[in-house]
Design a protein around this motif. Structure first.
Motif, mmCIF file in Angstrom:
data_model
loop_
_atom_site.group_PDB
_atom_site.id
_atom_site.type_symbol
_atom_site.label_atom_id
_atom_site.label_comp_id
_atom_site.label_asym_id
_atom_site.label_seq_id
_atom_site.Cartn_x
_atom_site.Cartn_y
_atom_site.Cartn_z
ATOM 1 N N PHE A 21 0.917 -1.108 0.096
ATOM 2 C CA PHE A 21 -0.025 0.016 -0.119
ATOM 3 C C PHE A 21 0.797 1.126 -0.056
ATOM 4 N N VAL A 22 0.170 2.295 -0.376
ATOM 5 C CA VAL A 22 1.090 3.653 -0.214
ATOM 6 C C VAL A 22 0.122 4.517 0.652
ATOM 7 N N ALA A 23 0.814 5.016 1.578
ATOM 8 C CA ALA A 23 0.206 5.996 2.699
ATOM 9 C C ALA A 23 -0.002 7.338 1.734
ATOM 10 N N ARG A 24 -0.775 8.115 1.736
ATOM 11 C CA ARG A 24 -1.028 9.474 0.957
ATOM 12 C C ARG A 24 -1.645 10.458 2.022
ATOM 13 N N SER A 25 -0.695 11.322 2.326
ATOM 14 C CA SER A 25 -1.306 12.524 3.302
ATOM 15 C C SER A 25 -1.618 13.907 2.644
ATOM 16 N N TYR A 26 -2.504 14.576 3.250
ATOM 17 C CA TYR A 26 -2.656 15.813 2.856
ATOM 18 C C TYR A 26 -3.381 16.703 4.238
ATOM 19 N N ASP A 27 -2.941 17.935 3.634
ATOM 20 C CA ASP A 27 -3.549 19.111 4.641
ATOM 21 C C ASP A 27 -5.160 18.989 4.848
ATOM 22 N N HIS A 28 -5.930 18.521 5.909
ATOM 23 C CA HIS A 28 -7.312 18.506 5.896
ATOM 24 C C HIS A 28 -7.896 19.849 6.194
ATOM 25 N N ASP A 29 -8.761 20.212 5.732
ATOM 26 C CA ASP A 29 -9.479 21.549 5.910
ATOM 27 C C ASP A 29 -10.795 21.066 6.599
ATOM 28 N N PRO A 30 -10.588 21.458 7.862
ATOM 29 C CA PRO A 30 -12.278 21.050 8.808
ATOM 30 C C PRO A 30 -13.312 21.548 8.283
ATOM 31 N N SER A 31 -13.311 22.814 7.456
ATOM 32 C CA SER A 31 -14.336 23.458 6.716
ATOM 33 C C SER A 31 -14.679 22.792 5.667
ATOM 34 N N LEU A 142 -4.455 1.321 -2.464
ATOM 35 C CA LEU A 142 -3.996 -0.120 -2.434
ATOM 36 C C LEU A 142 -5.003 -0.949 -3.664
ATOM 37 N N ALA A 143 -4.597 -2.226 -3.920
ATOM 38 C CA ALA A 143 -5.433 -2.853 -4.991
ATOM 39 C C ALA A 143 -6.790 -3.104 -4.517
ATOM 40 N N PRO A 144 -7.652 -2.914 -5.085
ATOM 41 C CA PRO A 144 -9.098 -3.462 -4.576
ATOM 42 C C PRO A 144 -9.305 -4.638 -4.203
#
Length: 160
Positions: A21-31, A142-144
């Motif tokens: 698998f590949v972990a993919r992070s991003y800056d979450h906007d609570p709004s 990840l693969a389905p």
């Protein structure tokens, strides 16, 4: 459940199973209006490849539906796939208690209790899909087939 450094129960489950698998992070906007569409845009992935995890109540228990973030869960279709008479959306607090995750970060992997799971058949159209990694702003690619194997999911047309 023990966690690897910086991991979530979802990443631990994948690591234990030896699944790529590949972990993919991003800056979450609570709004953000839609956590899933926010993830697709932030990660530069078409929304039909990013899947959301939804819990339903069949009257005899909870179950998991996994559908693309740009679509809706068809409650009649998931009930039929599960062999239930009907399905309603689970109360968010019940979903959080059952899975151990917060709404907007519910992963189909590493939940406190294994639940019957249905993965929308469109997932098979892609080599990899993205699902929540167990917290807002964190997805797993990840693969389905691997997702289905780990969650014991069945594939069915449950999105509309």
């Amino acid at each position: 459940m023990a966690r690897s450094k910086g991991g979530t129960p979802a990443t631990v489950a994948l690591e234990r199973a030896g699944v790529a698998f590949v972990a993919r992070s991003y800056d979450h906007d609570p709004s953000a209006d839609s956590y899933g569409l926010e993830a697709a845009e932030a990660l530069g992935v078409p929304p039909e490849r990013v899947f959301k995890t939804l819990l339903v109540d069949t009257g005899s228990g909870l179950a998991v539906g996994i559908v693309p973030v740009d679509r809706l869960l068809d409650l009649k279709a998931i009930a039929s796939a599960l062999g239930a008479k009907k399905a309603t959306m689970a109360d968010p607090k019940v979903a959080e208690r059952s899975t151990g995750y917060v709404v907007g970060g519910i992963s189909p992997l590493g939940q406190r209790k294994a639940l019957p799971t249905v993965l929308d058949a469109t997932a098979r159209d892609f080599e990899t899909i993205l699902v929540s990694g167990g917290k807002r702003g964190f997805d797993l690619e990840l693969a389905p087939a691997d997702l289905a194997a780990l969650t014991r999911a069945i594939f069915a047309d449950i999105a509309r």
